[in-house]
Design a protein around this motif. Structure first.
Motif, PDB file in Angstrom:
ATOM      1  N   PRO A  69       0.792  -1.073   0.043  1.00 12.91           N
ATOM      2  CA  PRO A  69       0.073  -0.442   0.186  1.00 12.91           C
ATOM      3  C   PRO A  69       1.058   1.556   0.059  1.00 12.91           C
ATOM      4  CG  PRO A  69      -0.767  -1.815   1.671  1.00 12.91           C
ATOM      5  CD  PRO A  69       0.753  -1.818   1.147  1.00 12.91           C
ATOM      6  N   ALA A  70       1.827   1.445   0.989  1.00 16.11           N
ATOM      7  CA  ALA A  70       2.718   2.169   0.977  1.00 16.11           C
ATOM      8  C   ALA A  70       2.867   3.206  -0.854  1.00 16.11           C
ATOM      9  CB  ALA A  70       3.548   1.901   1.898  1.00 16.11           C
ATOM     10  N   ALA A  71       3.488   1.819  -1.283  1.00 12.65           N
ATOM     11  CA  ALA A  71       4.242   2.462  -2.876  1.00 12.65           C
ATOM     12  C   ALA A  71       2.774   2.374  -3.474  1.00 12.65           C
ATOM     13  CB  ALA A  71       4.840   0.840  -3.314  1.00 12.65           C
ATOM     14  N   PRO A 100     -14.184   6.897  -2.780  1.00 19.10           N
ATOM     15  CA  PRO A 100     -12.941   5.873  -2.509  1.00 19.10           C
ATOM     16  C   PRO A 100     -13.103   5.556  -0.520  1.00 19.10           C
ATOM     17  CG  PRO A 100     -12.784   8.941  -2.335  1.00 19.10           C
ATOM     18  CD  PRO A 100     -13.960   8.024  -2.660  1.00 19.10           C
ATOM     19  N   GLY A 101     -12.485   4.087  -0.592  1.00 22.33           N
ATOM     20  CA  GLY A 101     -13.199   3.521   0.005  1.00 22.33           C
ATOM     21  C   GLY A 101     -14.026   2.592   0.323  1.00 22.33           C
ATOM     22  N   ALA A 156      -6.011   3.964   3.960  1.00 25.08           N
ATOM     23  CA  ALA A 156      -4.637   4.137   4.407  1.00 25.08           C
ATOM     24  C   ALA A 156      -4.283   3.236   5.223  1.00 25.08           C
ATOM     25  CB  ALA A 156      -4.443   5.695   4.633  1.00 25.08           C
ATOM     26  N   THR A 157      -5.197   2.687   6.204  1.00 28.60           N
ATOM     27  CA  THR A 157      -5.077   1.629   7.364  1.00 28.60           C
ATOM     28  C   THR A 157      -5.415  -0.107   6.804  1.00 28.60           C
ATOM     29  OG1 THR A 157      -7.383   2.566   8.071  1.00 28.60           O
ATOM     30  CG2 THR A 157      -5.777   3.723   8.992  1.00 28.60           C
ATOM     31  N   ALA A 178     -12.987  -2.195  -2.199  1.00 28.56           N
ATOM     32  CA  ALA A 178     -12.802  -1.211  -1.339  1.00 28.56           C
ATOM     33  C   ALA A 178     -11.154  -0.404  -1.012  1.00 28.56           C
ATOM     34  CB  ALA A 178     -13.511  -1.393  -0.378  1.00 28.56           C
ATOM     35  N   LEU A 179     -10.203  -1.859  -1.490  1.00 31.70           N
ATOM     36  CA  LEU A 179      -9.012  -1.203  -0.062  1.00 31.70           C
ATOM     37  C   LEU A 179      -8.233  -0.515  -0.706  1.00 31.70           C
ATOM     38  CD1 LEU A 179      -7.985  -5.138   2.179  1.00 31.70           C
ATOM     39  CD2 LEU A 179      -8.945  -2.170   2.653  1.00 31.70           C
TER      40      LEU A 179
END
Length: 707
Positions: A314-316, A569-570, A592-593, A689-690
């Motif tokens: 996710p960070a990348a 989003p989400g 994000a989480t 969703a993620l």
């Protein structure tokens, strides 16, 4: 000469009530002389609640309460009970009519017996609360009528089913499981608890790498362990998966004996690696159609960069490659393409595999948590050269199955150990055994393409799948069978689906939803990505592609209404039509989480016999989906499965559970299946969703390297 008077006299003789007679309209239902109502359940209960469903059906038609029905488990015997397999979400569809008909027959016979005793028309009598009543004659409990009813010829008594308008229980009761008290108080008996007195316990030293077989065994130290009775060398496939079994008087002694074994192994694939397997599958993908391959716009424009970002986590995904996504989307795109990579999955039932067998000169007896006791009995009779009458298979409660307990390997191990020990033997698999020696859901790779109109709406599609067959059943070596199992695309987008099978490098078997869990995941994730990139709401695009009067459109609308869907989003959406049922799943998550906050599912199963059971099945499918999307996968390194238990096969914990809302959508459709229905759309909706904006879903688990 047979005269009319002779025939009438014979009929009267037959009709004389016999003391202690039992009313048994079929093998599924009986009313004992004391009025006790017994339902014989022909299918095993693996947690799906088939016993509760049976109790509701019988209680409805016999006009009693669910608590008034005593449940008995049928032994393995297809000649008597018909198909007994718990698979393909068939239980409710196969059992509803025979159970209702048998119970209604018993009720009508009891009413007829009361009417005959009172000399009144049967139509003037009613059955309720375990009694037959008449406005002037009073009431008689069932126990007072059983003998008279048993003496009647059922062919002479009209049988009517209770109409839906008069149902008290079917689709209306939210009572808990019929066996809930036994389960929570520990009185319910599962596999390893159901063994006869004097049984021994066995554990098996299993191959340290895939396909290895025993070369040499030094069991001196193992036999010296206090409590060890014997050591048995097992040979696959006749004795299960193969290995060396230590039979002892206790589980502790058996485990210590296994630790003391000195076994050498040979053969197999000690260098096997699931990353290599995945690359092999991807290399076998047919090329994309020319339209998708030649169009540098839209979804296909950033496929490789985005795929690399997605696999990096996710960070990348929030970096520059992700930011390039929205800029690539534009009105008038001509094609889209995406490749999805799906991992191996283990079944991981809460109760590890086990079975008990007792082999004697005359009989073979088995007690086990299995999914198809009738077929197992037939298989064992053929395999060991016995008459079926000499084989007794008793199915026990099972702590989960999900397709794993169709296979007989634990039973075959128990039989081999019992024969060697001359006593009943329970084979216990440890959690590590269960994780590392499963028959896994196959890996697969999917290339999806779509042609899009000027509004970015798909107008044609292709779906190329490369995967492995299920080694548990040879018929799945046929690509057409795999396609039929997996391809349930419900939308008005014509297309072509192709399946390429590569040889399976390890044992593979049925896993909840089988191939539909893989096909549906890729298709629904792809459709959600097309919606986002074309500027469409995920739900709105699906509505556009579904007929207004379709079951899927109705459940999608119901889910959106309950959820208060606004998109954005989400959010993730997915639908699925299979097993004669329809479901839509909507998800709210925090990308994000990586936290899934809420899941709304609307389901149409025709008649929801036990509403709370329906909700429980949907919730279970959602949690399986959450687990596999967030990280659970099986990997192989140096020939062996890396994961060993829930500590590294990362199944969702209680704290991971989102708020789940299950909506039952009324329908006049026939009863549909349910146990496998929710997993495919729930997994796709959660992954969508993620997805960080602009970074697509490229596989499962989401954001984790596969293999």
């Amino acid at each position: 000469m047979v005269t009319r008077r002779t025939l009438l006299g014979a009929a009267l003789i037959v009709a004389v009530p016999l003391p202690g007679a039992t009313l048994r309209p079929s093998v599924f239902v009986r009313v004992d002389p004391d009025g006790r109502i017994v339902a014989t359940v022909p299918k095993p209960d693996t947690g799906q609640g088939v016993r509760t469903m049976a109790a509701i059906l019988v209680a409805e038609e016999l006009a009693v309460e669910v608590a008034d029905v005593t449940l008995e488990q049928a032994p393995g015997d297809t000649a008597t009970y018909g198909p007994q397999g718990v698979a393909n979400s068939f239980s409710s569809r196969q059992l509803t009519e025979p159970l209702r008909t048998a119970s209604a027959t018993a009720r009508c016979l009891l009413v007829a017996a009361a009417a005959a005793r009172w000399r009144v028309p049967a139509g003037s009598c009613t059955a309720a609360r375990g009694r037959v009543t008449h406005p002037r004659r009073g009431a008689l409990p069932y126990r007072a009528l059983v003998a008279d009813a048993a003496a009647l010829d059922p062919a002479t008594v009209p049988v009517t089913l209770t109409p839906p308008s008069a149902w008290r229980l079917i689709g209306r009761t939210d009572a808990g499981r019929a066996d809930a008290r036994e389960i929570v108080t520990g009185r319910a008996r599962y596999g390893a608890e159901s063994a006869p007195a004097g049984r021994l316990v066995a554990v098996v030293a299993r191959p340290p790498w895939i396909g290895a077989v025993v070369s040499t065994v030094d069991d001196t130290a193992a036999r010296a362990v206090d409590g060890v009775v014997t050591v048995v060398r097992l040979t696959a496939p006749g004795d299960g998966q193969g290995g060396v079994a230590v039979v002892a008087r206790s589980t502790t002694a058996a485990l210590r004996g296994r630790e003391a074994l000195r076994v050498t192994w040979t053969g197999g694939t000690p260098d096997a690696d699931s990353r290599t397997w995945l690359a092999d599958l991807e290399a076998a993908l047919p090329p994309a159609p020319p339209a998708a391959a030649s169009t540098p716009q839209g979804v296909s424009a950033a496929t490789e960069a985005e795929s690399a970002a997605a696999q990096a986590g996710p960070a990348a995904q929030a970096g520059p490659a992700a930011q390039a996504g929205p800029a690539a989307a534009q009105v008038g795109v001509a094609a889209a393409e995406r490749v999805y990579r799906l991992p191996l999955l283990a079944h991981a039932p809460m109760e590890p595999m086990n079975a008990t067998a007792h082999v004697t000169a005359e009989r073979l007896r088995v007690w086990a948590p299995i999914q198809d006791p009738g077929s197992l009995r037939t298989q064992l009779a053929r395999q060991f050269g016995l008459a079926e009458a000499a084989v007794e298979v008793t199915p026990t409660l099972a702590g989960g199955a999900f397709g794993r307990r169709i296979e007989p390997d634990a039973t075959l191990e128990a039989i081999a150990c019992s024969r060697a020990a001359g006593a009943p033997v329970t084979v216990r698999w440890t959690r590590d055994d269960d994780t590392r020696h499963d028959s896994y859901r196959p890996m697969s790779v999917h290339r999806l393409t779509a042609e899009l109109d000027a509004d970015g709406v798909p107008i044609s599609r292709t779906h190329a799948v490369v995967t492995w067959p299920l080694t548990v059943l040879p018929v799945f070596g046929n690509p057409a069978i795999v396609k039929a199992s997996g391809d349930h695309f419900p939308y008005a987008v014509p297309g072509e689906v192709t399946v390429t099978l590569r040889p399976a490098p390890l044992r593979t078997g049925f896993w909840r939803a089988v191939y539909a869990g893989q096909f549906g995941y890729a298709e629904e994730c792809f459709l959600s990505e097309i919606a986002r990139r074309g500027g469409h709401d995920q739900v709105a695009l699906r509505r556009r592609l579904l007929p207004a009067d379709s079951r899927l459109r109705r459940v999608l609308d119901a889910a959106a209404d309950r959820d208060g869907w606004t998109g954005g989003p989400g959010r993730g959406a997915a639908c699925h039509l299979d097993y004669g049922s329809a479901i839509a799943v909507l998800v709210t998550a925090d990308p994000a989480t990586r936290r899934v906050r809420r899941v709304t599912a609307a389901v149409d199963v025709g008649i929801p016999i036990h509403p709370s059971g329906v909700r429980a099945q949907v919730e279970g499918g959602i949690l399986d989906a959450l687990s596999t999307v967030l990280g659970a996968q099986i990997t192989v390194r140096d020939g062996a499965v890396v994961q060993s238990s829930f500590r590294d096969y990362a199944w969702a914990r209680i704290g991971d559970c989102p708020e789940i809302d299950v909506v039952l959508v009324p329908s006049e459709a026939p009863i549909g299946g349910l146990g496998e229905l929710a997993y495919p759309p729930a997994a796709a909706a959660i992954a969508s969703a993620l997805a960080v904006d602009g970074a697509p879903v490229t596989g499962m688990p989401y954001g984790v390297a596969v293999g």
